[in-house]
Structure formats: structure tokens, C-alpha cells
Design a protein around this motif. Structure first.
Motif, PDB file in Angstrom:
ATOM      1  N   SER A 134      45.019  53.291  49.927  1.00 36.11           N
ATOM      2  CA  SER A 134      45.817  52.110  49.595  1.00 36.11           C
ATOM      3  C   SER A 134      46.195  52.110  48.118  1.00 36.11           C
ATOM      4  O   SER A 134      47.348  51.860  47.763  1.00 36.11           O
ATOM      5  N   ARG A 135      45.236  52.399  47.277  1.00 32.83           N
ATOM      6  CA  ARG A 135      45.484  52.422  45.822  1.00 32.83           C
ATOM      7  C   ARG A 135      46.489  53.510  45.467  1.00 32.83           C
ATOM      8  O   ARG A 135      47.431  53.277  44.706  1.00 32.83           O
ATOM      9  N   ALA A 136      46.308  54.702  46.007  1.00 28.70           N
ATOM     10  CA  ALA A 136      47.214  55.813  45.704  1.00 28.70           C
ATOM     11  C   ALA A 136      48.630  55.524  46.202  1.00 28.70           C
ATOM     12  O   ALA A 136      49.606  55.772  45.480  1.00 28.70           O
ATOM     13  N   VAL A 137      48.747  54.998  47.402  1.00 25.26           N
ATOM     14  CA  VAL A 137      50.066  54.675  47.965  1.00 25.26           C
ATOM     15  C   VAL A 137      50.756  53.622  47.098  1.00 25.26           C
ATOM     16  O   VAL A 137      51.941  53.738  46.786  1.00 25.26           O
ATOM     17  N   GLU A 138      49.996  52.616  46.691  1.00 23.51           N
ATOM     18  CA  GLU A 138      50.551  51.553  45.846  1.00 23.51           C
ATOM     19  C   GLU A 138      50.997  52.104  44.491  1.00 23.51           C
ATOM     20  O   GLU A 138      52.090  51.787  44.009  1.00 23.51           O
ATOM     21  N   LEU A 139      50.178  52.942  43.878  1.00 23.87           N
ATOM     22  CA  LEU A 139      50.531  53.522  42.581  1.00 23.87           C
ATOM     23  C   LEU A 139      51.769  54.412  42.665  1.00 23.87           C
ATOM     24  O   LEU A 139      52.466  54.600  41.667  1.00 23.87           O
ATOM     25  N   GLU A 140      52.041  54.930  43.849  1.00 27.00           N
ATOM     26  CA  GLU A 140      53.246  55.751  44.037  1.00 27.00           C
ATOM     27  C   GLU A 140      54.449  54.913  44.475  1.00 27.00           C
ATOM     28  O   GLU A 140      55.471  55.444  44.873  1.00 27.00           O
ATOM     29  N   LEU A 173      35.437  62.464  49.548  1.00 23.23           N
ATOM     30  CA  LEU A 173      36.780  61.942  49.275  1.00 23.23           C
ATOM     31  C   LEU A 173      37.405  62.729  48.132  1.00 23.23           C
ATOM     32  O   LEU A 173      36.694  63.159  47.220  1.00 23.23           O
ATOM     33  N   PRO A 174      38.722  62.881  48.153  1.00 21.27           N
ATOM     34  CA  PRO A 174      39.381  63.485  46.997  1.00 21.27           C
ATOM     35  C   PRO A 174      39.406  62.475  45.855  1.00 21.27           C
ATOM     36  O   PRO A 174      39.163  61.282  46.057  1.00 21.27           O
ATOM     37  N   SER A 175      39.718  62.939  44.672  1.00 20.03           N
ATOM     38  CA  SER A 175      39.881  62.013  43.548  1.00 20.03           C
ATOM     39  C   SER A 175      41.196  61.254  43.710  1.00 20.03           C
ATOM     40  O   SER A 175      42.112  61.707  44.430  1.00 20.03           O
ATOM     41  N   LEU A 176      41.309  60.135  43.050  1.00 17.09           N
ATOM     42  CA  LEU A 176      42.553  59.361  43.081  1.00 17.09           C
ATOM     43  C   LEU A 176      43.707  60.209  42.555  1.00 17.09           C
ATOM     44  O   LEU A 176      44.795  60.221  43.149  1.00 17.09           O
ATOM     45  N   GLU A 177      43.475  60.950  41.485  1.00 20.67           N
ATOM     46  CA  GLU A 177      44.533  61.774  40.900  1.00 20.67           C
ATOM     47  C   GLU A 177      44.996  62.858  41.873  1.00 20.67           C
ATOM     48  O   GLU A 177      46.189  63.120  42.006  1.00 20.67           O
ATOM     49  N   SER A 178      44.058  63.491  42.537  1.00 20.27           N
ATOM     50  CA  SER A 178      44.387  64.533  43.509  1.00 20.27           C
ATOM     51  C   SER A 178      45.184  63.958  44.673  1.00 20.27           C
ATOM     52  O   SER A 178      46.169  64.556  45.128  1.00 20.27           O
ATOM     53  N   ARG A 229      47.033  61.241  44.648  1.00 24.07           N
ATOM     54  CA  ARG A 229      48.372  60.883  44.159  1.00 24.07           C
ATOM     55  C   ARG A 229      49.268  62.117  44.062  1.00 24.07           C
ATOM     56  O   ARG A 229      50.426  62.078  44.452  1.00 24.07           O
ATOM     57  N   ARG A 230      48.725  63.222  43.544  1.00 21.61           N
ATOM     58  CA  ARG A 230      49.516  64.469  43.461  1.00 21.61           C
ATOM     59  C   ARG A 230      49.932  64.953  44.849  1.00 21.61           C
ATOM     60  O   ARG A 230      51.060  65.417  45.052  1.00 21.61           O
ATOM     61  N   ALA A 231      49.022  64.836  45.805  1.00 22.78           N
ATOM     62  CA  ALA A 231      49.334  65.263  47.169  1.00 22.78           C
ATOM     63  C   ALA A 231      50.426  64.390  47.781  1.00 22.78           C
ATOM     64  O   ALA A 231      51.335  64.903  48.457  1.00 22.78           O
ATOM     65  N   ILE A 232      50.363  63.101  47.538  1.00 22.04           N
ATOM     66  CA  ILE A 232      51.411  62.191  48.031  1.00 22.04           C
ATOM     67  C   ILE A 232      52.737  62.513  47.360  1.00 22.04           C
ATOM     68  O   ILE A 232      53.773  62.608  48.025  1.00 22.04           O
ATOM     69  N   GLN A 233      52.730  62.719  46.049  1.00 23.45           N
ATOM     70  CA  GLN A 233      53.955  63.059  45.317  1.00 23.45           C
ATOM     71  C   GLN A 233      54.590  64.322  45.865  1.00 23.45           C
ATOM     72  O   GLN A 233      55.801  64.400  46.066  1.00 23.45           O
ATOM     73  N   ALA A 234      53.759  65.334  46.104  1.00 22.67           N
ATOM     74  CA  ALA A 234      54.277  66.608  46.627  1.00 22.67           C
ATOM     75  C   ALA A 234      54.888  66.417  48.011  1.00 22.67           C
ATOM     76  O   ALA A 234      55.953  66.980  48.309  1.00 22.67           O
ATOM     77  N   ARG A 235      54.241  65.625  48.841  1.00 22.80           N
ATOM     78  CA  ARG A 235      54.776  65.384  50.194  1.00 22.80           C
ATOM     79  C   ARG A 235      56.080  64.595  50.142  1.00 22.80           C
ATOM     80  O   ARG A 235      57.018  64.886  50.875  1.00 22.80           O
ATOM     81  N   LEU A 236      56.149  63.598  49.270  1.00 19.57           N
ATOM     82  CA  LEU A 236      57.354  62.779  49.155  1.00 19.57           C
ATOM     83  C   LEU A 236      58.518  63.593  48.604  1.00 19.57           C
ATOM     84  O   LEU A 236      59.677  63.333  48.946  1.00 19.57           O
ATOM     85  N   ALA A 237      58.217  64.591  47.770  1.00 22.49           N
ATOM     86  CA  ALA A 237      59.266  65.438  47.200  1.00 22.49           C
ATOM     87  C   ALA A 237      59.774  66.481  48.177  1.00 22.49           C
ATOM     88  O   ALA A 237      60.858  67.013  48.008  1.00 22.49           O
ATOM     89  N   ALA A 238      58.983  66.771  49.208  1.00 20.61           N
ATOM     90  CA  ALA A 238      59.350  67.820  50.178  1.00 20.61           C
ATOM     91  C   ALA A 238      60.503  67.388  51.089  1.00 20.61           C
ATOM     92  O   ALA A 238      60.787  66.268  51.297  1.00 20.61           O
ATOM     93  N   TYR A 248      36.116  67.467  50.191  1.00 18.71           N
ATOM     94  CA  TYR A 248      37.242  67.756  49.314  1.00 18.71           C
ATOM     95  C   TYR A 248      36.712  68.329  48.005  1.00 18.71           C
ATOM     96  O   TYR A 248      35.685  67.884  47.498  1.00 18.71           O
ATOM     97  N   ARG A 249      37.448  69.287  47.464  1.00 17.86           N
ATOM     98  CA  ARG A 249      37.091  69.843  46.154  1.00 17.86           C
ATOM     99  C   ARG A 249      37.486  68.837  45.083  1.00 17.86           C
ATOM    100  O   ARG A 249      38.598  68.346  45.065  1.00 17.86           O
ATOM    101  N   THR A 250      36.548  68.546  44.203  1.00 24.11           N
ATOM    102  CA  THR A 250      36.810  67.659  43.077  1.00 24.11           C
ATOM    103  C   THR A 250      36.269  68.319  41.814  1.00 24.11           C
ATOM    104  O   THR A 250      35.574  69.342  41.896  1.00 24.11           O
ATOM    105  N   ALA A 251      36.545  67.716  40.674  1.00 22.32           N
ATOM    106  CA  ALA A 251      36.018  68.238  39.409  1.00 22.32           C
ATOM    107  C   ALA A 251      34.488  68.204  39.394  1.00 22.32           C
ATOM    108  O   ALA A 251      33.854  68.953  38.654  1.00 22.32           O
ATOM    109  N   ASP A 252      33.913  67.341  40.226  1.00 24.19           N
ATOM    110  CA  ASP A 252      32.458  67.209  40.298  1.00 24.19           C
ATOM    111  C   ASP A 252      31.854  67.967  41.467  1.00 24.19           C
ATOM    112  O   ASP A 252      30.706  67.729  41.843  1.00 24.19           O
TER     113      ASP A 252
END
Length: 103
Positions: free
Chosen positions: A22-28, A87-92, A94-103, A78-82
Motif C-alpha cells: 500500500s505504501r509503495a503503491v501510494e508513493l508511486e 519482505l522486500p525493502s520499500l525501496e526495492s 518501489r523500483r520494481a513497481i516503477q520498472a513494471r509501470l515503465a514496461a 527476498y534479498r535485502t541489504a540485511d
């Protein structure tokens, strides 16, 4: 855009995954109310949905984290920095959503 969260019964990350998505979708710039949640209940449904574990984040029917693993009624990591996490990170995400929306 069709946003869908796929989970299995008793997934320990379902609630947090919904909040994260929800947060990632909203931020995008999209309405998080558009997210649907579907519980996968059988191996057959997992195979049909291309479900590789819970939680799975989908946009327009595509897994945001494509996997070559066999479809499975299982928890997903999911692979994270930790390291590997449920769960993936919020940043990851968001990047995945951005990439899908750009496709």
C-alpha cells in the motif's frame, strides 16, 4: 493498473506485506485501495497463478520479483541489504513497481 498481493493461509508476513505494498503503491502515485488480496489455497492454483511463495507482489498479472523456482505453497524470501527476509525493502518494491509501470 491491477495491483494484487498473493498470500497463503497463515502467512506471517501477510499483514506487513499489505501495508508495505500500500505504501509503495501510494508513493508511486497510485491509489492503494486498488490493491486486491488473494489467498492461494492449492498447488494447482499456485501453478496457474505463477505463485512462487507468500507474499507475492503482482502488477498487471506479472510477478514483480520473477522467479525460476517451481510454483509452491510456501513462504517466500527476498534479498535485502540485511540478507534474506520475508519482505522486500520499500525501496526495492518501489523500483520494481516503477520498472513494471515503465514496461
Amino acid at each position: 493498473m491491477d495491483f494484487e498481493l498473493l498470500t497463503i493461509q497463515d502467512c506471517p508476513h501477510s499483514s506487513a506485506a499489505r501495508e508495505l505494498f500500500s505504501r509503495a503503491v501510494e508513493l508511486e502515485g497510485n491509489n492503494p485501495a486498488l490493491i486486491s488480496v488473494r489467498e492461494i489455497v492449492s498447488d494447482e492454483e499456485a501453478e496457474t497463478a505463477g505463485f512462487h511463495g507468500s507474499p507475492t507482489f503482482m502488477v498487471d498479472g506479472a510477478d514483480l520479483y520473477p522467479s525460476t523456482a517451481e510454483p509452491a505453497m510456501a513462504c517466500r524470501v527476498y534479498r535485502t541489504a540485511d540478507g534474506l527476509r520475508g519482505l522486500p525493502s520499500l525501496e526495492s518494491l518501489r523500483r520494481a513497481i516503477q520498472a513494471r509501470l515503465a514496461a
